[in-house]
Design an enzyme around this catalytic site. Structure first.
Site, PDB file in Angstrom:
ATOM      1  N   SER A 112      41.594  -6.582   9.800  1.00 11.76           N
ATOM      2  CA  SER A 112      41.824  -5.851  11.041  1.00 11.76           C
ATOM      3  C   SER A 112      41.463  -6.694  12.267  1.00 11.76           C
ATOM      4  O   SER A 112      42.103  -7.705  12.505  1.00 11.76           O
ATOM      5  CB  SER A 112      41.046  -4.538  10.990  1.00 11.76           C
ATOM      6  OG  SER A 112      41.651  -3.607  11.843  1.00 11.76           O
TER       7      SER A 112
ATOM      8  N   LYS B 245      39.227  15.240  30.646  1.00  9.07           N
ATOM      9  CA  LYS B 245      38.029  14.416  30.855  1.00  9.07           C
ATOM     10  C   LYS B 245      37.171  14.349  29.592  1.00  9.07           C
ATOM     11  O   LYS B 245      36.509  13.346  29.329  1.00  9.07           O
ATOM     12  CB  LYS B 245      37.218  14.976  32.039  1.00  9.07           C
ATOM     13  CG  LYS B 245      35.989  14.163  32.404  1.00  9.07           C
ATOM     14  CD  LYS B 245      36.344  12.714  32.723  1.00  9.07           C
ATOM     15  CE  LYS B 245      35.082  11.869  32.803  1.00  9.07           C
ATOM     16  NZ  LYS B 245      35.398  10.451  32.654  1.00  9.07           N
TER      17      LYS B 245
END
Lengths: 317, 191
Positions: A128, A180
């Protein structure tokens, strides 16, 4: 014994000593030139160990570890060191944060732009984010049993709402905007939020694929075919073109020396070498994936960084 | 006791008699000259090395500090050895021992020819020659310090060695005590 004899012996000694001193004045610069011929062509070794996380990691009295700032600094030092002609990046990492991997990858590209080849030697695992770094180098060496691949990105999310309800914990937020507290573990994710996060993951995945396609000189479609997130052994990765050679770190060093045109056995310069003092007074804790997730769970991190990291690696490899 | 050059010869080749005479006559000025030679000549060679291998900015300051430290070590070392010698019943004077020890460091000048010889050898042999030669010079200087203590205080060789070793053993004991104390105090924090 005569005074004249004693004086003569001492004068003789003085002559020998002062002639030696004069000889030292001429010999020492010559020695430097001789040494710089031999040592002016070094291969630097930079280690990328553990989870790739941006920042300074764990700071100790005599250094730091675990963050990519140290690796970036070492890349700059190798770039500025005129005696370093090539760099071997020894990667033993399951990946980590995508932005941190990208940042190190960009610095590797800058280093290569100076004409110094960068060669990767994969250790136990270079998956990865670890593969992200490898993909931007000149040549990749892996052991046949190395675990690599896992090309992909994910943003982890856990919904603790049911657990909170069971223990009687009610958390509320006053928000400036509807998203948010996106990825908040205290409530289920909405479909709109899932779409936002998915778009982010897709974009990051696209960036990762582009890096691999450019670095490995593959068609992006071919990379996408390989980059479904699975891990590969070193042998499989070689067959698929994700790795150039099967070999050890010393094969990688020889390969780097050959790319840099260094004849014979190259001198090595290891960065981030641990001294007994740094073992005593350096950072005490290794930066671990468990610690990273624990910090996320405790909401110490303001926003979950997108991870270029396999979800789970085998216990043993 | 002849002029300076003859004293140097005697210190190198017949040290027992030379140190007795130096301790008796206390030629502090000549001892200072001999000590300076034994410090400045190796320091000169070290200066070339520092200049050449990239420490040019600091080489002057480093050499100055090294010379000052050697002079201070001569003064302090002689004072400590005098005190220890008096504990062991020595009756010599501090100035006599100070002068004798000043001459005892003279073999340090041979570091320069030794280093030059090593530079001319292949790397492996050079390291062996430097290590072996350096050890011989160190033992030579230490044996001259022992002879200086003998000459200044009229001790036998064993007692003079004991005078030399006592401060070192005391320092080692203090270091061990400090290490044990620090280890005991900070071990819980490190664990």
């Amino acid at each position: 014994m005569g005074a004249l004899f004693k004086r003569s012996v001492v004068i003789l000694i003085a002559v020998v000593v002062f002639v030696s001193l004069a000889a030292a004045a001429f010999l020492v610069p010559g020695l430097k030139a001789r040494r710089s011929d031999g040592e002016g062509s070094k291969v630097a070794i930079i280690y990328v160990d553990g989870v790739i996380v941006g920042g300074r990691g764990q700071a100790g009295l005599l250094g730091e570890s675990g963050g990519t700032d140290a690796v970036i600094r070492q890349l700059h030092q190798a770039r500025d060191d005129k005696t370093v002609k090539a760099v071997v990046l020894r990667i033993n990492s399951p990946g980590g944060s995508a932005p941190a991997s990208q940042e190190v990858g960009t610095e590797i590209k800058k280093l290569r732009a100076t004409g110094k080849p960068v060669v990767v030697s994969m250790g136990d695992v270079a998956a990865s984010g670890g593969y992200w770094l490898a993909a931007v180098t000149d040549r990749i060496y892996a052991n046949p049993a190395t675990l690599t691949g896992s090309i992909g990105v994910y943003i982890p999310y856990t919904n603790w709402q049911e657990l909170y309800r069971k223990i009687g914990l009610q958390s509320e937020k006053i928000k400036s905007g509807p998203h948010k507290d996106i990825l908040s573990p205290e409530r289920p994710m909405t479909a709109e939020e899932r779409a936002i996060i998915q778009r982010m993951v897709d974009e990051l995945y696209g960036q990762f694929v582009a890096v691999v396609a450019e670095g490995r000189k593959m068609e992006p479609a071919k990379v996408r075919q390989l980059a479904d997130g699975r891990i590969y052994t070193g042998s499989q990765a070689k067959e698929l073109g994700l790795v150039d050679e099967l070999g050890t770190m010393y094969d990688a060093i020889d390969g780097a020396a050959a790319l840099a045109g260094i004849a014979g056995k190259p001198a090595l310069k290891e960065y981030g070498k641990l001294s007994p003092w740094s073992l005593l007074f350096g950072p005490q804790d290794e930066f671990s994936l468990e610690r990273l997730f624990f910090r996320q769970m405790r909401q110490e991190l303001p926003l979950t960084a997108p991870l270029a990291l396999p979800e789970k690696l085998p216990e043993k490899w | 006791m002849g002029p300076f050059l003859e004293i140097l010869y005697d210190v190198l080749f017949s040290p027992a008699a030379a140190m007795r005479q130096i301790a008796a006559r206390q030629p502090v000025g000549q001892a200072f000259g001999a000590f300076l030679l034994s410090v400045l000549i190796p320091a000169g060679a070290a200066y070339f090395v520092l200049q050449t291998f990239g420490a040019g900015k600091f080489s002057g300051a480093a050499i100055f500090v090294a010379i000052a430290a050697r002079l201070a070590a001569w003064f302090v070392g002689a004072a400590i050895l005098q005190l220890v010698a008096e504990f062991y019943g020595g009756r010599g004077t501090a100035l006599g021992l100070f002068a004798a020890i000043g001459f005892a460091h003279l073999p340090a000048i041979f570091v320069v020819p030794l280093a030059v010889a090593a530079l001319l050898l292949p790397a492996g042999a050079a390291a062996i020659v430097l290590a072996a030669g350096g050890l011989v010079l160190l033992l030579w200087i230490l044996s001259l310090v022992v002879v200086a203590i003998q000459g200044a205080h009229g001790f036998g060789a064993a007692k003079a060695v004991l005078v030399l070793l006592t401060p070192l053993l005391a320092a080692a004991a203090v270091a061990v005590a400090v290490a044990v104390f620090v280890g005991t105090a900070f071990w819980p924090l490190l664990g």
